[in-house]
Motif scaffolding. Sequence first.
Motif, PDB file in Angstrom:
ATOM      1  N   PHE A   1       9.985 -36.693 -28.894  1.00 21.97           N
ATOM      2  CA  PHE A   1       9.455 -35.613 -28.060  1.00 21.97           C
ATOM      3  C   PHE A   1       9.524 -36.059 -26.607  1.00 21.97           C
ATOM      4  O   PHE A   1       9.125 -37.183 -26.273  1.00 21.97           O
ATOM      5  CB  PHE A   1       7.997 -35.318 -28.453  1.00 21.97           C
ATOM      6  CG  PHE A   1       7.268 -34.415 -27.483  1.00 21.97           C
ATOM      7  CD1 PHE A   1       7.774 -33.178 -27.138  1.00 21.97           C
ATOM      8  CD2 PHE A   1       6.047 -34.819 -26.931  1.00 21.97           C
ATOM      9  CE1 PHE A   1       7.084 -32.342 -26.256  1.00 21.97           C
ATOM     10  CE2 PHE A   1       5.358 -34.000 -26.052  1.00 21.97           C
ATOM     11  CZ  PHE A   1       5.876 -32.754 -25.715  1.00 21.97           C
TER      12      PHE A   1
ATOM     13  N   VAL B   1       2.166 -30.475 -31.300  1.00 23.14           N
ATOM     14  CA  VAL B   1       3.565 -30.920 -31.267  1.00 23.14           C
ATOM     15  C   VAL B   1       3.788 -32.004 -32.319  1.00 23.14           C
ATOM     16  O   VAL B   1       4.790 -31.975 -33.066  1.00 23.14           O
ATOM     17  CB  VAL B   1       3.941 -31.435 -29.868  1.00 23.14           C
ATOM     18  CG1 VAL B   1       5.378 -31.975 -29.870  1.00 23.14           C
ATOM     19  CG2 VAL B   1       3.807 -30.333 -28.819  1.00 23.14           C
TER      20      VAL B   1
ATOM     21  N   ALA C   1      11.788 -32.374 -29.967  1.00 25.82           N
ATOM     22  CA  ALA C   1      11.076 -31.362 -29.194  1.00 25.82           C
ATOM     23  C   ALA C   1      11.049 -31.756 -27.723  1.00 25.82           C
ATOM     24  O   ALA C   1      11.096 -32.941 -27.373  1.00 25.82           O
ATOM     25  CB  ALA C   1       9.651 -31.187 -29.718  1.00 25.82           C
TER      26      ALA C   1
ATOM     27  N   TYR D   1       1.913 -21.134 -27.447  1.00 23.62           N
ATOM     28  CA  TYR D   1       2.169 -22.274 -28.333  1.00 23.62           C
ATOM     29  C   TYR D   1       1.045 -22.468 -29.341  1.00 23.62           C
ATOM     30  O   TYR D   1       1.271 -22.969 -30.456  1.00 23.62           O
ATOM     31  CB  TYR D   1       2.378 -23.554 -27.512  1.00 23.62           C
ATOM     32  CG  TYR D   1       1.116 -24.095 -26.862  1.00 23.62           C
ATOM     33  CD1 TYR D   1       0.316 -25.025 -27.517  1.00 23.62           C
ATOM     34  CD2 TYR D   1       0.711 -23.669 -25.599  1.00 23.62           C
ATOM     35  CE1 TYR D   1      -0.854 -25.519 -26.936  1.00 23.62           C
ATOM     36  CE2 TYR D   1      -0.449 -24.152 -25.015  1.00 23.62           C
ATOM     37  CZ  TYR D   1      -1.218 -25.074 -25.677  1.00 23.62           C
ATOM     38  OH  TYR D   1      -2.378 -25.545 -25.104  1.00 23.62           O
TER      39      TYR D   1
ATOM     40  N   LEU E   1       2.655 -22.921 -33.065  1.00 24.73           N
ATOM     41  CA  LEU E   1       2.720 -24.279 -33.618  1.00 24.73           C
ATOM     42  C   LEU E   1       1.607 -24.488 -34.637  1.00 24.73           C
ATOM     43  O   LEU E   1       0.560 -23.842 -34.550  1.00 24.73           O
ATOM     44  CB  LEU E   1       2.589 -25.310 -32.490  1.00 24.73           C
ATOM     45  CG  LEU E   1       3.737 -25.418 -31.497  1.00 24.73           C
ATOM     46  CD1 LEU E   1       3.415 -26.437 -30.408  1.00 24.73           C
ATOM     47  CD2 LEU E   1       5.032 -25.812 -32.202  1.00 24.73           C
TER      48      LEU E   1
ATOM     49  N   ILE F   1      11.851 -29.158 -37.502  1.00 21.04           N
ATOM     50  CA  ILE F   1      12.200 -29.592 -36.156  1.00 21.04           C
ATOM     51  C   ILE F   1      12.562 -31.078 -36.177  1.00 21.04           C
ATOM     52  O   ILE F   1      11.838 -31.893 -36.741  1.00 21.04           O
ATOM     53  CB  ILE F   1      11.036 -29.344 -35.178  1.00 21.04           C
ATOM     54  CG1 ILE F   1      10.646 -27.870 -35.175  1.00 21.04           C
ATOM     55  CG2 ILE F   1      11.393 -29.813 -33.777  1.00 21.04           C
ATOM     56  CD1 ILE F   1      11.751 -26.940 -34.764  1.00 21.04           C
TER      57      ILE F   1
ATOM     58  N   LEU G   1      13.219 -28.079 -30.529  1.00 24.70           N
ATOM     59  CA  LEU G   1      12.217 -27.098 -30.110  1.00 24.70           C
ATOM     60  C   LEU G   1      11.979 -27.260 -28.618  1.00 24.70           C
ATOM     61  O   LEU G   1      11.661 -28.352 -28.150  1.00 24.70           O
ATOM     62  CB  LEU G   1      10.904 -27.321 -30.874  1.00 24.70           C
ATOM     63  CG  LEU G   1       9.688 -26.527 -30.390  1.00 24.70           C
ATOM     64  CD1 LEU G   1       9.903 -25.029 -30.586  1.00 24.70           C
ATOM     65  CD2 LEU G   1       8.423 -26.988 -31.127  1.00 24.70           C
ATOM     66  N   ASP G   2      12.144 -26.170 -27.865  1.00 24.58           N
ATOM     67  CA  ASP G   2      11.885 -26.173 -26.417  1.00 24.58           C
ATOM     68  C   ASP G   2      10.627 -25.341 -26.178  1.00 24.58           C
ATOM     69  O   ASP G   2      10.652 -24.113 -26.267  1.00 24.58           O
ATOM     70  CB  ASP G   2      13.084 -25.592 -25.662  1.00 24.58           C
ATOM     71  CG  ASP G   2      12.961 -25.760 -24.158  1.00 24.58           C
ATOM     72  OD1 ASP G   2      11.906 -26.224 -23.693  1.00 24.58           O
ATOM     73  OD2 ASP G   2      13.912 -25.409 -23.447  1.00 24.58           O
ATOM     74  N   ILE G   3       9.522 -26.033 -25.889  1.00 26.70           N
ATOM     75  CA  ILE G   3       8.228 -25.368 -25.702  1.00 26.70           C
ATOM     76  C   ILE G   3       8.107 -24.975 -24.233  1.00 26.70           C
ATOM     77  O   ILE G   3       8.075 -25.823 -23.354  1.00 26.70           O
ATOM     78  CB  ILE G   3       7.068 -26.302 -26.086  1.00 26.70           C
ATOM     79  CG1 ILE G   3       7.319 -26.905 -27.462  1.00 26.70           C
ATOM     80  CG2 ILE G   3       5.736 -25.544 -26.061  1.00 26.70           C
ATOM     81  CD1 ILE G   3       6.445 -28.103 -27.752  1.00 26.70           C
TER      82      ILE G   3
ATOM     83  N   SER H   1       4.395 -30.918 -35.799  1.00 27.84           N
ATOM     84  CA  SER H   1       5.684 -30.263 -36.026  1.00 27.84           C
ATOM     85  C   SER H   1       6.815 -31.255 -36.253  1.00 27.84           C
ATOM     86  O   SER H   1       7.933 -30.841 -36.577  1.00 27.84           O
ATOM     87  CB  SER H   1       6.041 -29.373 -34.819  1.00 27.84           C
ATOM     88  OG  SER H   1       5.074 -28.354 -34.626  1.00 27.84           O
ATOM     89  N   LEU H   2       6.539 -32.551 -36.086  1.00 31.64           N
ATOM     90  CA  LEU H   2       7.594 -33.563 -36.144  1.00 31.64           C
ATOM     91  C   LEU H   2       7.367 -34.555 -37.270  1.00 31.64           C
ATOM     92  O   LEU H   2       6.235 -34.950 -37.542  1.00 31.64           O
ATOM     93  CB  LEU H   2       7.651 -34.327 -34.810  1.00 31.64           C
ATOM     94  CG  LEU H   2       7.972 -33.502 -33.565  1.00 31.64           C
ATOM     95  CD1 LEU H   2       7.836 -34.354 -32.324  1.00 31.64           C
ATOM     96  CD2 LEU H   2       9.375 -32.905 -33.657  1.00 31.64           C
TER      97      LEU H   2
END
Length: 403
Positions: A289, A279, A258, A246, A250, A255, A195-197, A282-283
Motif C-alpha cells: 500500500f 485498507v 492499493a 471509502y 471498504l 486486491i 485499488l486507487d482510493i 482489503s489486503l
Amino acid sequence: MRAPGPELQPLVERLSRRLPGVAVIAYDGSRSGPAEAATTMAIRTPAAFAKVLRAPRGLGLARAWVAGDIEISGDMAPVAARETELHDPAVAVTLLATALRVTARRGFRDLVTAGATASEYRAARPGRHTVGRDRAELDFHYGLTADFYRLLLGPSMTYSGAMFDGPGHSLEAAQECKHARIAGKLALGEHSTVLDIGCGWGSFLDHANTVHGSRGIGFTASRQQCEYASRRFSGRPGVRIRYGDYRRLLPLSGITAAAGVGMYEHVGERHSPAFFALVRRSLRPGARFLNQAITRREAGPRRLRANAFAQRYVFPNGQLLPLSRQLADLDRAGFRVLSTESFGEGYARTTGAWLGNLERNWDACVAAAGLERARAWRAYLAGSRRRFEDGTIDVTQVLAEAR
C-alpha cells in the motif's frame, strides 16, 4: 504649513516596509514602494476595511481580496513570501485603527455587506468528518467543472504533487514520472489488481492499466470526478470506477495492491486509524500500500491546522497531519513501513506550474469557476507554493506492506 497627505498614507507606508519590492497604493491616492515594482498591492475601496472589522484575524483580508476590494497585480510571490508580515502586531494595530476610522466615517454602513462572500463555504460545525459532511465538502472542492480543472492541472488531470527529474522536466512528464514511481513501488504488472482510493479523474489508474496492464478499481466521493473517470475508462473492462465514501466501500476483496494519492488530507486526524485499518483488511499479507500525502511539521504553526482562508474558499475541513502520526497509525493497523520518500520541492514546482496555468488561462478559468473562486485559487496556490519552498509543509510517499 504643509497640507496633510492622504488619509491612508501611514498604513500604505507600513505595508510597503513589510513587503519589500512591492508597491502599495490606495484609492485615496496614497502610494509607497518602488515606482517600477513588478508587484502592486492596491486597496481599491473603503469596503475592504469593513471586511477587516468583521473578521480581523486574517479572514477579513481574504474576503477583501476575493471580493476585489484589494487587488494584487503582477507576481504574487513577493506577497506570498512575506504573508506572515501582514499579521505583525504593528501592522495589525495600524490596519484595525484605520479600518475603524474609515468605516465609522462612512456610518458603518459597509458592515452590512462585509460578511461571508457568495463563494465561501460555511460549515456548521468545522472539524467533523461524517460521511454526509465530507460529501458536501468534496462537492464544494471538486464540484467545479472538469473544464476548470483541465485548465488548471493540464492534460493529465492529476491533482497531486509531481516528481521532477531536472530543471527542464515539464509538468506532464513529472506527473508521469510520479505515476511510474508509484507503480514501481507497488510492483504492478499484468496480474495486479490495484485499488486507487480517491482516484480523482483517473490518471494513475490510466497509467497502471495502459503501461503495466494492471486491472484497477477507483473510488471517489466526488460526482464530477466519478462521471469524468467513468467516461475515461468507458470500453475498458479492466478498470472500474465506483462512487462513494471509502467508509461505505471498504473493505474489498481481490486486491493485490492499493494506493491513496492526495486523498489522506480529506480523512481527518480522528479517522486516520480507522482508514488504515480498512485498507489493511482489503489486503492479503505481503500486499503493498502506498500513501502519498501532504504533511506538516510536528510542532508547526497553528494556522496550518485551521487555515481560515483555505477552509472557507478552497479546501473545507482539510487536515494536514505530521508524518509521525501517519507512520504510527499504519503500524497500529497492521502494516510494516518499507520506505518513505519526501519531495516537497517537487510539489512547490507543481503548484507553481498550476498557478502559471491559472494565470495564462485566466479568462477561461473565470468563465468556468467564477471570478471569486478563481481569485481564491490564485492566492491559495501562491501561498501553497511558498510553504512548500520554505519547508513549512512537505509531501511524502509512504510505502507499506500488510503484515
